[in-house]
Every structure is written in C-alpha cells, then in structure tokens.
Design a protein around this motif. Structure first.
Motif, PDB file in Angstrom:
ATOM      1  N   TYR A   9       0.816  -1.221   0.000  1.00 48.40           N
ATOM      2  CA  TYR A   9       0.000   0.000   0.000  1.00 48.40           C
ATOM      3  C   TYR A   9       0.845   1.264   0.000  1.00 48.40           C
ATOM      4  O   TYR A   9       0.435   2.291  -0.561  1.00 48.40           O
ATOM      5  CB  TYR A   9      -1.044   0.001   1.121  1.00 48.40           C
ATOM      6  CG  TYR A   9      -0.570   0.156   2.555  1.00 48.40           C
ATOM      7  CD1 TYR A   9       0.074   1.300   2.995  1.00 48.40           C
ATOM      8  CD2 TYR A   9      -0.847  -0.836   3.507  1.00 48.40           C
ATOM      9  CE1 TYR A   9       0.463   1.457   4.324  1.00 48.40           C
ATOM     10  CE2 TYR A   9      -0.470  -0.694   4.829  1.00 48.40           C
ATOM     11  CZ  TYR A   9       0.187   0.449   5.229  1.00 48.40           C
ATOM     12  OH  TYR A   9       0.572   0.611   6.547  1.00 48.40           O
ATOM     13  N   ARG A  40      -6.818   4.410  -4.109  1.00 48.58           N
ATOM     14  CA  ARG A  40      -6.485   2.995  -3.892  1.00 48.58           C
ATOM     15  C   ARG A  40      -5.719   2.821  -2.586  1.00 48.58           C
ATOM     16  O   ARG A  40      -5.914   1.837  -1.875  1.00 48.58           O
ATOM     17  CB  ARG A  40      -5.655   2.452  -5.065  1.00 48.58           C
ATOM     18  CG  ARG A  40      -6.373   2.478  -6.415  1.00 48.58           C
ATOM     19  CD  ARG A  40      -7.700   1.736  -6.367  1.00 48.58           C
ATOM     20  NE  ARG A  40      -8.458   1.884  -7.595  1.00 48.58           N
ATOM     21  CZ  ARG A  40      -9.285   2.886  -7.877  1.00 48.58           C
ATOM     22  NH1 ARG A  40      -9.473   3.866  -6.983  1.00 48.58           N
ATOM     23  NH2 ARG A  40      -9.947   2.925  -9.003  1.00 48.58           N
ATOM     24  N   GLN A  62      -7.815  -3.491  -6.223  1.00 52.99           N
ATOM     25  CA  GLN A  62      -6.861  -2.374  -6.137  1.00 52.99           C
ATOM     26  C   GLN A  62      -5.844  -2.425  -7.269  1.00 52.99           C
ATOM     27  O   GLN A  62      -5.585  -1.410  -7.931  1.00 52.99           O
ATOM     28  CB  GLN A  62      -6.117  -2.424  -4.795  1.00 52.99           C
ATOM     29  CG  GLN A  62      -6.933  -2.059  -3.587  1.00 52.99           C
ATOM     30  CD  GLN A  62      -6.069  -2.010  -2.335  1.00 52.99           C
ATOM     31  OE1 GLN A  62      -5.048  -1.340  -2.300  1.00 52.99           O
ATOM     32  NE2 GLN A  62      -6.474  -2.741  -1.308  1.00 52.99           N
ATOM     33  N   LEU A  97      -5.711   0.175 -10.515  1.00 53.92           N
ATOM     34  CA  LEU A  97      -4.688   1.178 -10.239  1.00 53.92           C
ATOM     35  C   LEU A  97      -4.166   1.782 -11.533  1.00 53.92           C
ATOM     36  O   LEU A  97      -3.846   1.064 -12.489  1.00 53.92           O
ATOM     37  CB  LEU A  97      -3.531   0.535  -9.464  1.00 53.92           C
ATOM     38  CG  LEU A  97      -2.337   1.444  -9.133  1.00 53.92           C
ATOM     39  CD1 LEU A  97      -2.751   2.561  -8.180  1.00 53.92           C
ATOM     40  CD2 LEU A  97      -1.201   0.624  -8.535  1.00 53.92           C
ATOM     41  N   ALA A 105      -8.138   2.883   0.205  1.00 56.07           N
ATOM     42  CA  ALA A 105      -8.997   1.697   0.207  1.00 56.07           C
ATOM     43  C   ALA A 105      -8.462   0.600   1.104  1.00 56.07           C
ATOM     44  O   ALA A 105      -9.200  -0.332   1.459  1.00 56.07           O
ATOM     45  CB  ALA A 105      -9.160   1.166  -1.224  1.00 56.07           C
ATOM     46  N   ASN A 106      -7.199   0.680   1.502  1.00 56.83           N
ATOM     47  CA  ASN A 106      -6.641  -0.365   2.359  1.00 56.83           C
ATOM     48  C   ASN A 106      -7.227  -0.342   3.764  1.00 56.83           C
ATOM     49  O   ASN A 106      -7.078  -1.329   4.497  1.00 56.83           O
ATOM     50  CB  ASN A 106      -5.120  -0.255   2.386  1.00 56.83           C
ATOM     51  CG  ASN A 106      -4.502  -0.859   1.154  1.00 56.83           C
ATOM     52  OD1 ASN A 106      -4.318  -2.062   1.068  1.00 56.83           O
ATOM     53  ND2 ASN A 106      -4.203  -0.013   0.170  1.00 56.83           N
TER      54      ASN A 106
END
Length: 310
Positions: A202, A287, A272, A276, A290-291
C-alpha cells in the motif's frame, strides 16, 4: 465552513479539522495528520488483527474491549507523534516536493520548537497507553521506537524505505498478541511479516504520487524502484501478505470464517491492483485509502470466527 488556504492536497475532503477546529489548532492537527485518518487506521489494523487472532487462540468470543480502545488511542497518538517527528527531520526535503511543501513546518505555520513540544505531548499519551499493558508488552512497545527513529532516514539511503515503514507500522501485530498472552508465538510473528508485506504494497501505491518530485530531490522509494512494473510489484507483496496471513491463521487454529475474510481480502487486493493507474495521483490516493477497507474485511472475519466458537 470553507477550507483555508493551507489545506493539504491529500487530506480527506471536508474533514472535521478544516471545517470545525479553531485556527490555532489546525496547523498542529495537520502536523499529526488528524485530517488524514487513513494513517492511524493503517497503524491500528495490525493491532486489532492480532488481538482478534489472540482471542481465537485463547478460545475467547471477543478480544478485550479495553485493549481495543487502548490500541485505538495509542494508534492515533503515535501516528501523530511519528508524523511530527518525520516532518521535523524532512522539513528541508518537504519544501521541494509539491505535495508536501505546504505542510506546517516547511510553510512556516509551526516552528520546529513548537513541533518538538507537540511531539513530546503526543508521545506521553502513547506512553500512558503502553503502561496499561503487561511488562512484556511494555518492553516490546519501547523496542519499536528504534525502528520508528530510523524511518525518516531510510528514503535517503535505500530504494526500499517502505520495508522500514512496514517494520514500524506492523509492530501492533506483535503487541496485540502479547497484550493477552504476555509472550510471542509463531502466529503473531507470521502476522507481523504479513503486515510488513501489506505495508510495502500500500505504501508503494502512496509513493506513486511523488515519483517525479522524488526523483528531482533524490528521495528513494519502491515506486521509483519498480518503475513501469509498479503494479506487478504491488501485486507481489499483496500476495505475500495473504500467504503469510494464512499461515498465521493456521498457527492460531483459526476457523473457516477467518479464512473467508481472507478470501474476501484477496478480491479487494485484486481490485486495487486491476484498477490502479500509476500515472494518476488521484487514483493512487484512492487505492491507498482503500486499504482501510481491507483492514475491516480481515478484522471482521477474525471477529466472526472468534464469536462463532462460543
């Protein structure tokens, strides 16, 4: 209420700090990244995952709520302290990067001396939280400070500063378990390794925002190292994270609902990577954020698995 001119580009839109905080507090809140809660969520998730995994191993229906609360407060405080420390060290570099030049210290909103006082205050909150746990966990928590102290310098000497960040941000995977058992076992150590791989994935996405400016000022990152292969590199480390989490779950004798949550996380990781766009900074930021959802998915699976055993 409108956002003032010193708002930062990667802050959450219409965040509470910009809308409601008094003017004197805003620069300090930005220094601690209160306007960007994704950071403390990412620091918190390994803590909560580990606490839930320990509950499964101990046959408890839920991790201790007091621990859950303490990890939340500690994550917010120590993420703020870490960001303040990082900005003190990086203030000259930040002044030359478009995304960071408006941060409180390089822009002159907060003096280095005031930032140092703020750093101490946040650290004291983190210390108060840490002292609520058993002696083993207190010692373990203090050991993390060495890694945290090294992180701001990693980007100057290695293409893999995300690994050092992973060592620091994933420490909660050890602490969540030790807070319940007063020791470490295979499950939390493997979960720690998984969280490190997740962090590399990430934070590579996050670093895509700065590749051009980083190249100019000499800041190194996995995003620059992978270059055109960034999507493949991110997918690799997300895959390693999933594999290691699976091993940790087996070591803790987790049941099918924990693994169901992990399968759901695989699909979220795949989304993701597939969507991306490395050259689009807004896409990369979304993105990256989003983690936090990934964290919720894995945590929910662990909680349900612990609860169903009752």
């Amino acid at each position: 209420m409108t956002v003032d001119a010193h708002g930062l580009p990667d802050a959450a839109p219409r965040n509470w700090l910009d809308r409601y905080a008094p003017l004197w507090l805003k620069p300090f809140g930005r220094l601690a990244r209160w306007d960007r809660p994704i950071g403390w969520w990412l620091l918190l998730w390994p803590c909560w995952w580990s606490a839930a995994l320990a509950a499964i191993a101990a046959g408890r229906p839920f991790p201790p709520l007091w621990h859950i609360f303490l990890f939340l407060v500690g994550a917010i405080a120590m993420r703020g302290a870490g960001c303040t420390y990082n900005d003190l060290i990086d203030r000259d570099l930040d002044a030359h990067v478009a995304r960071t030049r408006n941060r409180p210290i390089p822009s002159g909103q907060v003096t280095p001396r005031a930032a140092l006082v703020f750093l101490v205050l946040q650290s004291l909150v983190g210390l108060l939280v840490l002292l609520q746990f058993n002696r083993f966990t207190v010692v373990l928590g203090f050991a993390s400070l060495l890694v945290v102290a090294c992180y701001p310098f990693a980007k100057r000497v290695t293409d893999w500063p995300q690994v050092v960040l992973g060592f620091a941000f994933s420490w909660g995977a050890l602490v969540g378990w030790s807070a319940q058992f007063g020791r470490l076992d295979l499950a939390p150590v493997t979960l720690y390794a998984a969280a490190i791989a997740w962090t590399i994935g990430y934070d590579t996405i996050y670093a895509l925002q700065d590749r051009e400016d980083d190249a100019i000022v000499g800041i190194r990152s996995t995003a620059r190292f992978f270059g055109a292969r960034s999507r493949a590199g991110i997918a690799l480390f997300f895959g390693i994270a999933v594999l290691l989490m699976g091993i940790a779950f087996v070591a803790a004798d987790a049941g099918p609902l924990a693994f169901l949550g992990l399968v759901a996380a695989i699909f979220h990781f795949a989304w993701q990577v597939a969507t991306l766009e490395p050259g689009d900074t807004d896409n990369a930021l979304r993105r990256f954020r989003a983690n936090s959802t990934t964290g919720w998915i894995i945590f929910a699976g662990l909680l349900l698995d612990a609860a169903i055993r009752l």
